[in-house]
Design a protein around this motif. Structure first.
Motif, PDB file in Angstrom:
ATOM      1  N   HIS A  87      38.439  -4.081   5.463  1.00  0.00           N
ATOM      2  CA  HIS A  87      39.297  -3.602   4.380  1.00  0.00           C
ATOM      3  C   HIS A  87      39.109  -4.483   3.147  1.00  0.00           C
ATOM      4  N   LEU A  88      38.027  -4.209   2.417  1.00  0.00           N
ATOM      5  CA  LEU A  88      37.710  -4.950   1.198  1.00  0.00           C
ATOM      6  C   LEU A  88      37.642  -3.988   0.019  1.00  0.00           C
ATOM      7  N   HIS A  89      38.011  -4.490  -1.155  1.00  0.00           N
ATOM      8  CA  HIS A  89      37.933  -3.677  -2.372  1.00  0.00           C
ATOM      9  C   HIS A  89      36.963  -4.313  -3.360  1.00  0.00           C
ATOM     10  N   SER A  90      36.153  -3.466  -3.996  1.00  0.00           N
ATOM     11  CA  SER A  90      35.142  -3.936  -4.939  1.00  0.00           C
ATOM     12  C   SER A  90      35.484  -3.467  -6.351  1.00  0.00           C
ATOM     13  N   THR A  91      34.561  -3.749  -7.261  1.00  0.00           N
ATOM     14  CA  THR A  91      34.732  -3.315  -8.642  1.00  0.00           C
ATOM     15  C   THR A  91      34.678  -1.801  -8.788  1.00  0.00           C
ATOM     16  N   PHE A  92      34.322  -1.087  -7.723  1.00  0.00           N
ATOM     17  CA  PHE A  92      34.334   0.377  -7.794  1.00  0.00           C
ATOM     18  C   PHE A  92      35.748   0.936  -7.643  1.00  0.00           C
ATOM     19  N   SER A  93      36.732   0.089  -7.317  1.00  0.00           N
ATOM     20  CA  SER A  93      38.138   0.513  -7.448  1.00  0.00           C
ATOM     21  C   SER A  93      38.895  -0.619  -8.110  1.00  0.00           C
ATOM     22  N   ASP A  94      39.751  -1.339  -7.378  1.00  0.00           N
ATOM     23  CA  ASP A  94      40.584  -2.351  -8.033  1.00  0.00           C
ATOM     24  C   ASP A  94      40.291  -3.770  -7.565  1.00  0.00           C
ATOM     25  N   GLY A  95      39.079  -4.001  -7.064  1.00  0.00           N
ATOM     26  CA  GLY A  95      38.671  -5.358  -6.728  1.00  0.00           C
ATOM     27  C   GLY A  95      37.949  -6.004  -7.898  1.00  0.00           C
ATOM     28  N   THR A  96      37.760  -7.313  -7.831  1.00  0.00           N
ATOM     29  CA  THR A  96      37.103  -8.021  -8.938  1.00  0.00           C
ATOM     30  C   THR A  96      35.677  -8.442  -8.609  1.00  0.00           C
ATOM     31  N   LEU A  97      35.243  -8.297  -7.359  1.00  0.00           N
ATOM     32  CA  LEU A  97      33.876  -8.643  -6.980  1.00  0.00           C
ATOM     33  C   LEU A  97      33.047  -7.377  -6.775  1.00  0.00           C
ATOM     34  N   GLY A 115      54.955  -0.174 -31.005  1.00  0.00           N
ATOM     35  CA  GLY A 115      56.364  -0.360 -31.329  1.00  0.00           C
ATOM     36  C   GLY A 115      56.771  -1.813 -31.341  1.00  0.00           C
ATOM     37  N   GLU A 116      56.059  -2.639 -30.618  1.00  0.00           N
ATOM     38  CA  GLU A 116      56.351  -4.080 -30.572  1.00  0.00           C
ATOM     39  C   GLU A 116      55.557  -4.858 -31.615  1.00  0.00           C
ATOM     40  N   GLY A 117      54.716  -4.137 -32.388  1.00  0.00           N
ATOM     41  CA  GLY A 117      53.902  -4.799 -33.406  1.00  0.00           C
ATOM     42  C   GLY A 117      52.754  -5.589 -32.819  1.00  0.00           C
ATOM     43  N   ARG A 118      52.288  -5.199 -31.616  1.00  0.00           N
ATOM     44  CA  ARG A 118      51.204  -5.908 -30.946  1.00  0.00           C
ATOM     45  C   ARG A 118      49.877  -5.162 -31.093  1.00  0.00           C
ATOM     46  N   VAL A 119      48.789  -5.886 -30.851  1.00  0.00           N
ATOM     47  CA  VAL A 119      47.447  -5.307 -30.921  1.00  0.00           C
ATOM     48  C   VAL A 119      47.256  -4.332 -29.761  1.00  0.00           C
ATOM     49  N   LEU A 120      46.683  -3.164 -30.055  1.00  0.00           N
ATOM     50  CA  LEU A 120      46.480  -2.146 -29.027  1.00  0.00           C
ATOM     51  C   LEU A 120      45.308  -2.505 -28.114  1.00  0.00           C
ATOM     52  N   ILE A 121      45.286  -1.866 -26.943  1.00  0.00           N
ATOM     53  CA  ILE A 121      44.219  -2.077 -25.964  1.00  0.00           C
ATOM     54  C   ILE A 121      43.214  -0.928 -26.092  1.00  0.00           C
ATOM     55  N   PRO A 122      41.974  -1.185 -26.514  1.00  0.00           N
ATOM     56  CA  PRO A 122      40.980  -0.100 -26.636  1.00  0.00           C
ATOM     57  C   PRO A 122      40.623   0.464 -25.257  1.00  0.00           C
ATOM     58  N   GLU A 123      40.644   1.780 -25.144  1.00  0.00           N
ATOM     59  CA  GLU A 123      40.340   2.407 -23.861  1.00  0.00           C
ATOM     60  C   GLU A 123      38.917   2.105 -23.414  1.00  0.00           C
ATOM     61  N   ALA A 124      37.980   2.058 -24.353  1.00  0.00           N
ATOM     62  CA  ALA A 124      36.577   1.795 -24.003  1.00  0.00           C
ATOM     63  C   ALA A 124      36.428   0.435 -23.335  1.00  0.00           C
ATOM     64  N   ALA A 125      37.198  -0.546 -23.808  1.00  0.00           N
ATOM     65  CA  ALA A 125      37.112  -1.889 -23.239  1.00  0.00           C
ATOM     66  C   ALA A 125      37.621  -1.913 -21.808  1.00  0.00           C
ATOM     67  N   VAL A 126      38.677  -1.139 -21.542  1.00  0.00           N
ATOM     68  CA  VAL A 126      39.233  -1.094 -20.192  1.00  0.00           C
ATOM     69  C   VAL A 126      38.259  -0.400 -19.248  1.00  0.00           C
ATOM     70  N   ARG A 127      37.647   0.684 -19.708  1.00  0.00           N
ATOM     71  CA  ARG A 127      36.688   1.413 -18.867  1.00  0.00           C
ATOM     72  C   ARG A 127      35.473   0.538 -18.563  1.00  0.00           C
ATOM     73  N   GLU A 128      35.024  -0.243 -19.538  1.00  0.00           N
ATOM     74  CA  GLU A 128      33.899  -1.153 -19.308  1.00  0.00           C
ATOM     75  C   GLU A 128      34.275  -2.215 -18.284  1.00  0.00           C
ATOM     76  N   ARG A 129      35.511  -2.706 -18.364  1.00  0.00           N
ATOM     77  CA  ARG A 129      35.989  -3.703 -17.416  1.00  0.00           C
ATOM     78  C   ARG A 129      36.052  -3.116 -16.006  1.00  0.00           C
ATOM     79  N   ALA A 130      36.439  -1.836 -15.903  1.00  0.00           N
ATOM     80  CA  ALA A 130      36.622  -1.215 -14.592  1.00  0.00           C
ATOM     81  C   ALA A 130      35.295  -1.040 -13.868  1.00  0.00           C
ATOM     82  N   GLY A 131      34.272  -0.570 -14.568  1.00  0.00           N
ATOM     83  CA  GLY A 131      32.980  -0.363 -13.924  1.00  0.00           C
ATOM     84  C   GLY A 131      32.969   0.896 -13.077  1.00  0.00           C
TER      85      GLY A 131
END
Length: 293
Positions: free
Chosen positions: A13-23, A123-139
């Motif tokens: 039972h291991l998870h990889s970068t193909f779901s929510d693991g970091t390796l 609404g909090e006046g914070r910098v937004l999270i670019p969707e492309a960056a998250v998708r690249e991180r997910a792999g």
């Protein structure tokens, strides 16, 4: 240096970068080889794309790769149960089509969650999270943990717990689940075994669990995850006894996601010592359903 204590053991039972693991799958195999594990299963959420690269390097590193996947399922009042599929054919067309549909839903869901989070950040006046960056991180399959890591990287939260509490939970979009009977049939059709994951996390008492298992056995359940990453020795012993009494294959895995956070690869809380017999029993059971992996 090889870990002699875990030599010849398994972690299914291991998870990889193909779901929510970091390796990556390759890194998981390398870690498993270093620990002396004989076999592993990468059981990513709704995703089996990590199996092939793991098998390629596993053949070189002497680590057997058991095809695995983890599905979110429901039954009556129980929501978000987890079902593990093992020893199936990773090339089975029906399985691949079904998983692709679920990944598409997950990706769309994650995109909707990110949209809600960005509205909250604006609404909090914070910098937004670019969707492309998250998708690249997910792999691979994009999930909430990937968004959580992006929130940490942007400085919007100090811990993953804070990221969930402040953003991911309030901005959540409901999941889509398999009915457990349909999920079991899907795994069987691909030549594999269906195993109920980490039963100690199910909202059911110890006295009620045997009856629930009887119901699932009637639907075709093959096994029970007894050696669990978050379970102590007493719980492991109780689950092993229950599995044997009900004729279920006893499997085990750490539910490893990332180094230094949660259960450790191979050893869980430090107490796991999962025998290779799990793999042998799964492959023998899978013969009932055709030529699995």
């Amino acid at each position: 240096m090889m870990n002699q204590r875990l030599k010849g053991c398994v972690d299914l039972h291991l998870h990889s970068t193909f779901s929510d693991g970091t390796l990556t799958p390759e890194a998981l195999v390398a870690e498993a080889a270093m620990l002396g594990l004989r076999a592993i299963a990468i059981a990513d959420h709704d995703n089996i794309e990590g199996i092939a690269p793991a098998q390629a390097i596993g053949a070189k590193r002497g680590v057997e790769i058991v095809p695995g996947v983890e599905l979110s399922v429901v039954w009556e009042k129980w929501r978000d149960l987890h079902l593990l599929g093992y020893a199936f054919d990773p090339l089975h067309p029906g399985l691949n089509v079904a998983l692709a549909e679920f990944r598409t839903f997950r990706t769309n869901r994650s995109g909707q969650i990110l949209e809600r989070i960005n509205r909250k950040l604006a609404g909090e006046g914070r910098v937004l999270i670019p969707e492309a960056a998250v998708r690249e991180r997910a792999g691979g399959t994009l999930g909430r943990p990937h968004i959580g890591h992006a929130l940490l990287a942007a400085g919007h939260a100090r811990t993953m717990e804070e990221a969930f509490e402040r953003y991911l939970v309030p901005c959540n979009v409901p999941k889509r689940f398999f009915p457990i009977d349909e999920a079991i049939k899907l795994v069987h059709a691909a030549g594999g075994c269906a195993v109920l994951a980490h039963p100690m996390f199910i909202d059911v008492s110890d006295d009620q669990l045997p009856d629930l298992l009887e119901t699932f056995i009637g639907l075709g359940l093959d096994g029970l995850e007894c050696w669990c990453g978050g379970a102590g020795n007493d719980t492991v012993d109780r689950l092993l006894t229950l599995a044997r009494r009900q004729g279920l294959v006893a499997t085990g895995g750490s539910d490893f996601h990332q180094p230094g956070v949660g259960p450790n690869l191979g050893s869980g809380l430090g107490n796991l010592h999962i025998p290779y017999a799990c793999v042998e029993e799964l492959r023998e059971r899978a013969k009932n359903y055709g030529a699995g992996g």
